[in-house]
Design a protein around this motif. Structure first.
Motif, mmCIF file in Angstrom:
data_model
loop_
_atom_site.group_PDB
_atom_site.id
_atom_site.type_symbol
_atom_site.label_atom_id
_atom_site.label_comp_id
_atom_site.label_asym_id
_atom_site.label_seq_id
_atom_site.Cartn_x
_atom_site.Cartn_y
_atom_site.Cartn_z
ATOM 1 N N ILE A 1 0.817 -1.214 -0.176
ATOM 2 C CA ILE A 1 0.149 -0.025 0.165
ATOM 3 C C ILE A 1 0.959 1.229 -0.049
ATOM 4 C CG2 ILE A 1 -1.848 1.232 1.400
ATOM 5 C CD1 ILE A 1 -2.674 -1.558 2.578
ATOM 6 N N VAL A 2 0.696 1.952 -0.967
ATOM 7 C CA VAL A 2 1.698 3.287 -1.200
ATOM 8 C C VAL A 2 0.736 4.537 -0.799
ATOM 9 C CG1 VAL A 2 3.276 4.531 -2.575
ATOM 10 C CG2 VAL A 2 2.965 2.238 -2.737
ATOM 11 N N GLU A 3 1.077 5.289 0.086
ATOM 12 C CA GLU A 3 0.107 6.351 0.466
ATOM 13 C C GLU A 3 1.360 7.608 0.285
ATOM 14 O OE1 GLU A 3 -1.556 5.967 4.150
ATOM 15 O OE2 GLU A 3 -2.909 4.602 3.654
ATOM 16 N N GLU A 4 0.311 8.784 0.002
ATOM 17 C CA GLU A 4 1.040 10.047 -0.010
ATOM 18 C C GLU A 4 1.116 10.891 1.383
ATOM 19 O OE1 GLU A 4 0.970 14.225 -2.818
ATOM 20 O OE2 GLU A 4 -0.952 12.457 -3.055
ATOM 21 N N ARG A 5 2.049 11.130 1.950
ATOM 22 C CA ARG A 5 2.144 12.138 2.759
ATOM 23 C C ARG A 5 1.356 13.302 3.023
ATOM 24 N NH1 ARG A 5 7.546 11.008 2.084
ATOM 25 N NH2 ARG A 5 8.594 9.676 3.606
ATOM 26 N N PRO A 6 0.642 13.951 3.759
ATOM 27 C CA PRO A 6 0.325 15.315 3.736
ATOM 28 C C PRO A 6 1.412 16.263 3.836
ATOM 29 C CG PRO A 6 0.024 14.489 5.768
ATOM 30 C CD PRO A 6 0.527 13.087 5.009
ATOM 31 N N ARG A 7 1.244 17.299 2.831
ATOM 32 C CA ARG A 7 2.243 18.338 2.519
ATOM 33 C C ARG A 7 1.956 19.685 2.838
ATOM 34 N NH1 ARG A 7 3.793 18.836 -2.264
ATOM 35 N NH2 ARG A 7 1.871 18.064 -2.957
ATOM 36 N N HIS A 8 2.862 20.560 3.436
ATOM 37 C CA HIS A 8 2.674 21.907 3.401
ATOM 38 C C HIS A 8 1.323 22.324 3.752
ATOM 39 C CE1 HIS A 8 6.466 21.624 1.577
ATOM 40 N NE2 HIS A 8 6.023 21.384 0.562
ATOM 41 N N PRO A 9 0.704 21.945 4.912
ATOM 42 C CA PRO A 9 -0.610 22.205 5.550
ATOM 43 C C PRO A 9 -0.682 24.142 5.528
ATOM 44 C CG PRO A 9 0.496 21.505 7.272
ATOM 45 C CD PRO A 9 1.257 21.222 5.987
ATOM 46 N N ARG A 10 -1.589 24.589 5.356
ATOM 47 C CA ARG A 10 -1.733 26.091 5.557
ATOM 48 C C ARG A 10 -2.943 26.225 6.609
ATOM 49 N NH1 ARG A 10 -5.263 30.136 3.466
ATOM 50 N NH2 ARG A 10 -6.432 28.861 2.350
ATOM 51 N N CYS A 11 -2.533 27.065 7.722
ATOM 52 C CA CYS A 11 -3.323 27.308 8.870
ATOM 53 C C CYS A 11 -3.794 28.687 8.771
ATOM 54 C CB CYS A 11 -2.580 26.971 10.265
ATOM 55 S SG CYS A 11 -2.429 25.370 10.817
ATOM 56 N N PHE A 12 -5.315 28.927 9.083
ATOM 57 C CA PHE A 12 -5.663 30.312 8.763
ATOM 58 C C PHE A 12 -7.080 30.354 9.566
ATOM 59 C CE2 PHE A 12 -7.434 27.571 5.406
ATOM 60 C CZ PHE A 12 -8.914 27.993 5.499
ATOM 61 N N ILE A 13 -7.483 31.552 9.956
ATOM 62 C CA ILE A 13 -8.850 31.714 10.871
ATOM 63 C C ILE A 13 -9.779 32.151 10.031
ATOM 64 C CG2 ILE A 13 -9.398 33.259 12.707
ATOM 65 C CD1 ILE A 13 -6.837 33.470 13.704
ATOM 66 N N LYS A 14 -11.068 31.907 10.234
ATOM 67 C CA LYS A 14 -12.135 32.260 9.428
ATOM 68 C C LYS A 14 -13.000 32.877 10.624
ATOM 69 C CE LYS A 14 -16.026 30.728 6.596
ATOM 70 N NZ LYS A 14 -16.786 29.417 5.926
ATOM 71 N N GLY A 15 -13.522 34.165 10.304
ATOM 72 C CA GLY A 15 -14.408 34.742 11.231
ATOM 73 C C GLY A 15 -13.812 35.884 11.742
ATOM 74 N N LYS A 16 -14.497 36.970 12.319
ATOM 75 C CA LYS A 16 -13.587 38.231 12.864
ATOM 76 C C LYS A 16 -13.198 37.655 14.272
ATOM 77 C CE LYS A 16 -16.807 41.101 10.418
ATOM 78 N NZ LYS A 16 -17.795 42.470 10.320
#
Length: 299
Positions: free
Chosen positions: A139-154
Motif C-alpha cells: 500500500i503506497v500512500e502520499e504524505r500530507p504536505r505544506h498544510p496552511r493554517c488560517f482563521i475564519k471569522g472576525k
C-alpha cells in the motif's frame, strides 16, 4: 527452451503452494504500508532441500484484482538468466535485490514508489520437486504536505472563530490534532481535538484568554506535517506601539506604514489606537503629523 519454460509454470499452477522440500522463510502473506517516493523491498528468501535437483525457477507477479483477468508477470529468473516483463512505468524501478536470485534470495526492490504501485505481489519459487510462494500486499500512500493554517471569522472579543488546517495532498483518511503552543492558559479552552475529520477547530465567544499560537498536526499512516496560526483577539482598544526615544518621529511612522489619519492616545508611555476598523491603515485620526512624539510600532 521457451516451451519448456512455459510448461514448467503450467505444471506449477496445479501443484500445492508449499512442499516440505522447498521453504520460503518469510510469512506466506504480509501487508506493507509505505510513503510515496520511498523504496520497497518485497522479501522472498528460501531454502532448498538437499534432495532437490535441477535449476531454480523464480517468477514475480502483480495479482490482478479482477479474478477473471490474467495476473501481470513482472520478473523471472531461470538458469542464471533474469528477465523483466514489467510495464514501462515500473520497469526501470524494479529489480532483484541479489546478484544471483538462485542462491536463496528472490527478493525484489521497487524504487521511487508511486501510488499506482499499490497492489498484491506474489513470489513463486520452484525447484523439482518443490515449489513455494508468498504474497505481499503493498500500500503506497502520499504524505500530507505544506498544510496552511488560517482563521475564519472576525477575531473580535465575544465572536466565534474557526481555526482551519488545509494540507496539500495526503492519502485519506487524514487525522488532525490541534495544540495551543503559546499564550495564556485558559481552563475554558475548547477540546482541541474535537474535529479530527475536517481539521476545523471552533472557538466560541473568544476573549484575550484565547490569544496565542495554535499548531495543527495533520497525518496519515506514512507521515505528518504541521502549521501554526496566531490568534489575536481585538477589544475596544489595541496597543500598536510604545515610546522609545530617538527612533522614529510620528510623521516618519505614518509614512513608513502608509497610515494617514490615525487617532493615537498615550497612557503610561504606551501608544494606543482606537480599533474601529478592520485594518490599522483604515483607522480615522486627527493626530498632528508634526508631533514630536518619538516611538516605534510593536509588531
Amino acid at each position: 527452451m521457451g516451451d519448456l519454460w512455459t510448461s514448467s509454470w503450467i505444471i506449477l499452477g496445479f501443484m500445492p503452494a508449499l512442499l516440505d522440500s522447498m521453504t520460503i522463510l518469510e510469512p506466506s502473506t504480509e501487508t506493507v504500508v509505505l510513503a510515496k517516493g520511498n523504496a520497497a523491498t518485497l522479501g522472498c528468501t528460501y531454502v532448498l532441500d538437499p534432495v532437490e535437483i535441477g535449476n531454480v525457477f523464480i517468477m514475480w507477479y502483480k495479482i490482478n484484482p479482477d479474478t477473471t483477468e490474467l495476473d501481470t508477470v513482472l520478473l523471472s529468473y531461470a538458469s542464471n538468466y533474469m528477465k523483466s516483463y514489467a510495464p514501462p512505468s515500473l520497469k526501470n524501478r524494479l529489480s532483484f535485490t541479489a546478484a544471483d536470485p538462485g542462491q536463496g534470495d528472490a527478493s525484489i526492490l521497487i524504487t521511487h514508489l508511486k501510488v499506482t504501485d499499490s497492489g498484491t505481489y506474489q513470489c513463486n519459487v520452484k525447484n523439482n520437486p518443490g515449489v513455494a510462494s508468498r504474497r505481499i500486499t503493498l500500500i503506497v500512500e502520499e504524505r500530507p504536505r505544506h498544510p496552511r493554517c488560517f482563521i475564519k471569522g472576525k477575531n473580535t472579543k465575544g465572536r466565534d472563530v474557526i481555526l482551519k488546517c488545509r494540507p496539500r495532498g495526503g492519502t485519506p483518511p487524514l487525522k488532525y490534532k490541534w495544540q495551543k503552543i503559546s499564550g495564556p492558559l485558559n481552563p475554558t479552552t475548547p477540546d482541541l481535538n474535537s474535529t479530527p475529520v475536517t481539521g476545523d477547530l471552533l472557538i466560541r465567544n473568544i476573549s484575550k484568554a484565547y490569544e496565542g499560537a495554535y499548531q495543527c498536526t495533520v497525518g496519515n499512516k506514512v507521515g505528518t506535517a504541521t502549521c501554526v496560526v496566531h490568534l489575536h483577539v481585538c477589544t475596544g482598544e489595541e496597543k500598536i506601539g510604545h515610546i522609545q526615544p530617538s527612533l522614529i518621529k510620528f510623521k516618519d511612522f505614518t509614512e513608513m506604514f502608509g497610515i494617514t489619519n490615525c487617532h493615537l492616545t498615550m497612557e503610561h508611555g504606551e501608544i494606543y489606537a482606537s480599533a474601529n476598523a478592520k485594518k490599522l491603515s483604515e483607522l480615522t485620526c486627527n493626530k498632528n503629523e508634526n508631533a514630536s512624539v518619538v516611538f516605534q510600532r510593536v509588531l
